[in-house]
Design a protein around this motif. Structure first.
Motif, short mmCIF file in Angstrom:
data_model
loop_
_atom_site.label_atom_id
_atom_site.label_comp_id
_atom_site.label_asym_id
_atom_site.label_seq_id
_atom_site.Cartn_x
_atom_site.Cartn_y
_atom_site.Cartn_z
N LYS A 94 22.22 3.07 -27.26
CA LYS A 94 23.12 1.96 -26.91
C LYS A 94 24.46 2.10 -27.60
N TYR A 95 24.46 2.56 -28.85
CA TYR A 95 25.71 2.81 -29.59
C TYR A 95 26.53 3.86 -28.85
N PHE A 118 26.55 4.64 -25.67
CA PHE A 118 27.10 4.09 -24.43
C PHE A 118 28.14 3.01 -24.69
N ASN A 119 27.85 2.08 -25.59
CA ASN A 119 28.71 0.92 -25.79
C ASN A 119 29.90 1.18 -26.70
N GLU A 120 29.71 1.96 -27.76
CA GLU A 120 30.79 2.18 -28.73
C GLU A 120 31.55 3.48 -28.47
N LYS A 144 31.38 5.14 -25.59
CA LYS A 144 31.65 5.21 -24.14
C LYS A 144 31.15 6.51 -23.52
N ALA A 194 24.59 6.68 -18.46
CA ALA A 194 25.03 5.32 -18.75
C ALA A 194 24.75 4.38 -17.58
N GLN A 200 21.48 2.48 -17.28
CA GLN A 200 21.15 1.48 -18.31
C GLN A 200 21.65 0.11 -17.91
N SER A 201 20.96 -0.89 -18.38
CA SER A 201 21.40 -2.28 -18.20
C SER A 201 21.72 -2.86 -19.57
N ASN A 202 22.51 -2.08 -20.35
CA ASN A 202 22.85 -2.45 -21.72
C ASN A 202 22.96 -3.94 -21.85
#
Length: 174
Positions: A114-115, A117-119, A121, A169, A172-174
């Motif tokens: 998750k890091y 993908f989210n942080e 990118k 990415a 995923q459904s972050n």
């Protein structure tokens, strides 16, 4: 602190983590996918590499610490790994034997994905795992990854078949 989960804190490793790291890297059973335990010198080189990765890339293998006790029980994080002539972002993990079968590796690996993908990118994240390392393959699957390829790594004078797991990415459904 880099990441926090329900039970874990992930943070950069320091020289003070060397004894806990040696408990992982100097255990033959833990390190079977690396052809056996590391020497003290190899363990120090490993720690130095993680500290340098964090300095240079902003990420690396982080210390995994139990919130409840403050004990470092493993390492999990993100590194750049060679694949098909390029570099890919990999979630990697190693845990001391006493902490196996509690779900810590899966919990930490999901947080790292998750890091990424989210942080960071990232568009995709990999785990490249020795073909004989079924427990780590199971963690990759629980992390939403599927096996997409095979490759051979040459390490410690041995050709080691590896399976390449990946998740994108958009899956995923972050």
């Amino acid at each position: 602190m880099i990441l926090e989960t329900a039970r874990l804190i992930l943070r950069e490793m320091t020289q003070e983590d060397f004894p806990a790291l040696c408990k992982i890297l100097q255990d033959d059973e833990v390190m079977y996918a690396y052809e056996g335990a590391f020497s003290l010198i190899e363990a120090q080189v490993w720690l130095d590499r993680q500290i340098e990765r964090c300095r240079k890339d902003g990420f690396g293998l982080w210390a995994v610490v139990l919130k409840e006790s403050g004990e470092m029980v493993g390492q999990c994080g993100l590194t750049m790994q060679g694949y098909k002539g390029g570099q890919v972002l990999e979630v990697g993990y190693l845990f001391q034997k006493e902490s196996w079968h509690y779900g810590y590796a899966t919990e930490a690996a999901i947080a790292c994905k998750k890091y990424a993908f989210n942080e960071l990118k990232a568009q995709e994240v990999y785990s490249i795992i020795r073909d004989s390392n079924t427990p780590s393959q199971n963690v990759a699957k629980r992390n939403g990854m599927t096996c997409i390829d095979e490759m051979v790594k040459h390490y410690r004078g041995v050709d080691m078949p590896h399976l390449v797991y990946c998740v994108k990415a958009q899956q995923q459904s972050n």
